[in-house]
Scaffold this motif. Structure first.
Motif, PDB file in Angstrom:
ATOM      1  N   UNK A  60       0.826  -1.208   0.000  1.00 40.15           N
ATOM      2  CA  UNK A  60       0.000   0.000   0.000  1.00 40.15           C
ATOM      3  C   UNK A  60       0.861   1.259   0.000  1.00 40.15           C
ATOM      4  N   UNK A  61       2.051   1.165   0.555  1.00 39.73           N
ATOM      5  CA  UNK A  61       2.913   2.346   0.719  1.00 39.73           C
ATOM      6  C   UNK A  61       4.181   2.265  -0.131  1.00 39.73           C
ATOM      7  N   UNK A  62       4.108   1.463  -1.209  1.00 45.09           N
ATOM      8  CA  UNK A  62       5.288   1.311  -2.048  1.00 45.09           C
ATOM      9  C   UNK A  62       5.620   2.601  -2.793  1.00 45.09           C
ATOM     10  N   UNK A  63       4.596   3.354  -3.234  1.00 44.42           N
ATOM     11  CA  UNK A  63       4.865   4.607  -3.952  1.00 44.42           C
ATOM     12  C   UNK A  63       5.537   5.635  -3.046  1.00 44.42           C
ATOM     13  N   UNK A 111      13.039   7.951  -6.357  1.00 46.64           N
ATOM     14  CA  UNK A 111      12.541   7.488  -7.643  1.00 46.64           C
ATOM     15  C   UNK A 111      11.590   8.550  -8.203  1.00 46.64           C
ATOM     16  N   UNK A 112      11.736   8.885  -9.469  1.00 48.19           N
ATOM     17  CA  UNK A 112      10.826   9.820 -10.111  1.00 48.19           C
ATOM     18  C   UNK A 112       9.493   9.134 -10.380  1.00 48.19           C
ATOM     19  N   UNK A 113       8.471   9.924 -10.746  1.00 50.04           N
ATOM     20  CA  UNK A 113       7.167   9.344 -11.042  1.00 50.04           C
ATOM     21  C   UNK A 113       7.269   8.357 -12.199  1.00 50.04           C
ATOM     22  N   UNK A 114       8.042   8.689 -13.220  1.00 49.56           N
ATOM     23  CA  UNK A 114       8.200   7.786 -14.356  1.00 49.56           C
ATOM     24  C   UNK A 114       8.924   6.507 -13.941  1.00 49.56           C
ATOM     25  N   UNK A 115       9.906   6.629 -13.035  1.00 48.42           N
ATOM     26  CA  UNK A 115      10.631   5.453 -12.561  1.00 48.42           C
ATOM     27  C   UNK A 115       9.721   4.567 -11.709  1.00 48.42           C
ATOM     28  N   UNK A 116       8.856   5.190 -10.892  1.00 50.11           N
ATOM     29  CA  UNK A 116       7.907   4.426 -10.080  1.00 50.11           C
ATOM     30  C   UNK A 116       6.949   3.660 -10.982  1.00 50.11           C
TER      31      UNK A 116
END
Length: 411
Positions: free
Chosen positions: A247-250, A258-263
């Protein structure tokens, strides 16, 4: 011998007489595909907030831990709805119930997409939970009724593939859409997916009359048995281990720079390796179910334990997330089959309890994970998941080593 027993158990949940009424050709498999599409829509909707949690939390003015209630709420409601719906459904045609649940899924996505406050967001998520528990109970219990008896296991696998595709495509795609437009657009896209699934089921699903209504006595009989009861504890611990952290990986990956694109890319990789893992383990579980469970839960525990220690390493975190994906890709398949085989004479009761326990694990795991995230820090949620995974390993090991499957499940 063990493989034959497994196949017997797999087919035991099919209501006798259904197979004789199944049409020839592609029509039965198209009906299975429509339910799989529904599974894809449900799972994408359920875990869409995982990749969007920081953005939703910021816009609606809540903390990351509080935003985790978007996963907790449907879990709580679904845990009640799974057995509750089946007890109240009586002998209502299962096709009508599946269609009604798909309508509720569509409504949930629309409410979530338009929610001006976190309270209304949770209302939309509660609608999802009401539909979710019933859908999975019926999907797992009636999969074999859509095709001939000898194809029941294959039909179940196809429906469960909707879960894998949601992980591979649905959740990362939602994160990608959010990056292009907004998290609200992601929910609107999922609403469109739910509408397509609803139409497909309305066109393709045959009539699914129920020959018998589930009773309280069925549930009581199930939980009175030692191994099904211990199996439910195993399910709760393993799913709780995953979702207290996932649930909290992001937010965790965000803290690891990590950037949004990397996530998005890493979540896509998580889902892809999970898809491959599901395919590989599907050929092993009929002969080595106990060993498969031990291996994948051990891998899950090690991955979660390692992530906070490697948080400064882009490569190290990426490798552990991929290992985590390999583990979880096989977990739903292995645990659902385990519970089905432990209670082949009570298919709907077994499905209802399995779904209920999974949703309790999701709700409690994400809720406790949120408390840990807010009080100790997001990285600590990974250690919480690892600890629960260790407890799950202990329960799995308590079934013994080297025993035949029939001895494990029917002591």
């Amino acid at each position: 011998m063990e493989k034959n027993i497994v196949l017997d158990h797999a087919s035991a949940g099919i209501e006798l007489g259904d197979a004789a009424q199944v049409a020839d050709g592609w029509r039965p498999w198209l009906s299975v595909a429509s339910v799989a599409l529904g599974a894809f829509a449900f799972v994408t909707t359920e875990f869409l907030p995982v990749g969007l949690l920081p953005q939703i939390a910021q816009e609606l003015g809540v903390s990351d831990g509080t935003a985790g209630l978007m996963v907790t709420t449907p879990g709580v409601v679904a845990a009640i709805a799974a057995p509750g719906l089946m007890l109240g459904a009586g002998r209502i045609n299962r096709r009508l119930i599946l269609l009604a649940l798909s309508v509720l899924l569509l409504a949930s996505n629309l409410v979530s997409a338009l929610a001006p406050s976190f309270f209304l967001m949770l209302l939309g998520r509660a609608l999802l939970g009401a539909a979710l528990g019933g859908f999975w109970t019926l999907a797992l219990a009636t999969a074999g009724r859509l095709v001939r008896q000898e194809d029941a296991a294959r039909a179940t696998a196809i429906i469960l593939s909707g879960v894998t595709f949601a992980t591979v495509i649905g959740v990362p795609l939602g994160t990608f859409i959010s990056g292009l437009w907004s998290w609200r657009t992601s929910f609107m896209a999922t609403a469109l997916l739910a509408a397509v699934a609803l139409i497909a089921q309305a066109v393709l699903l045959p009539s699914l009359p129920s020959s018998a209504a589930i009773r309280w006595q069925d549930l009581r009989t199930l939980v009175s048995r030692s191994n099904p009861r211990k199996s439910l504890l195993m399910v709760a611990l393993v799913f709780g281990a995953h979702f207290s952290a996932y649930t909290y990986i992001a937010p965790f990956l965000h803290l690891s720079d990590f950037s949004l694109s990397a996530i998005t890319a890493l979540l896509l990789g998580f889902g892809f390796v999970g898809f491959v893992s599901n395919a590989v383990f599907s050929s092993l579980v009929t002969r080595h179910l106990h060993k498969c469970l031990l291996a994948i839960v051990a891998l899950l525990m090690v991955a979660l334990l390692s992530l906070p220690l490697l948080h400064a390493s882009f490569f190290g975190v990426s490798v552990m997330v991929v290992a985590w994906g390999i583990a979880f890709g096989a977990i739903p398949l292995c645990l659902s089959i385990w519970l089905q085989w432990s209670s082949p004479d009570l298919p709907e009761a077994g499905s209802a309890m399995f779904v209920s326990i999974v949703q309790v694990a999701i709700a409690v795991g994400s809720s406790v994970g949120g408390l840990v995230a807010d009080t100790v820090g997001v990285p600590a949620t990974m250690w919480l998941g690892s600890a629960l995974g260790l407890l799950g390993l202990i329960v799995i090991s308590s079934f013994g080593f080297g025993n035949r499957l029939e001895d494990i499940l029917h002591k």
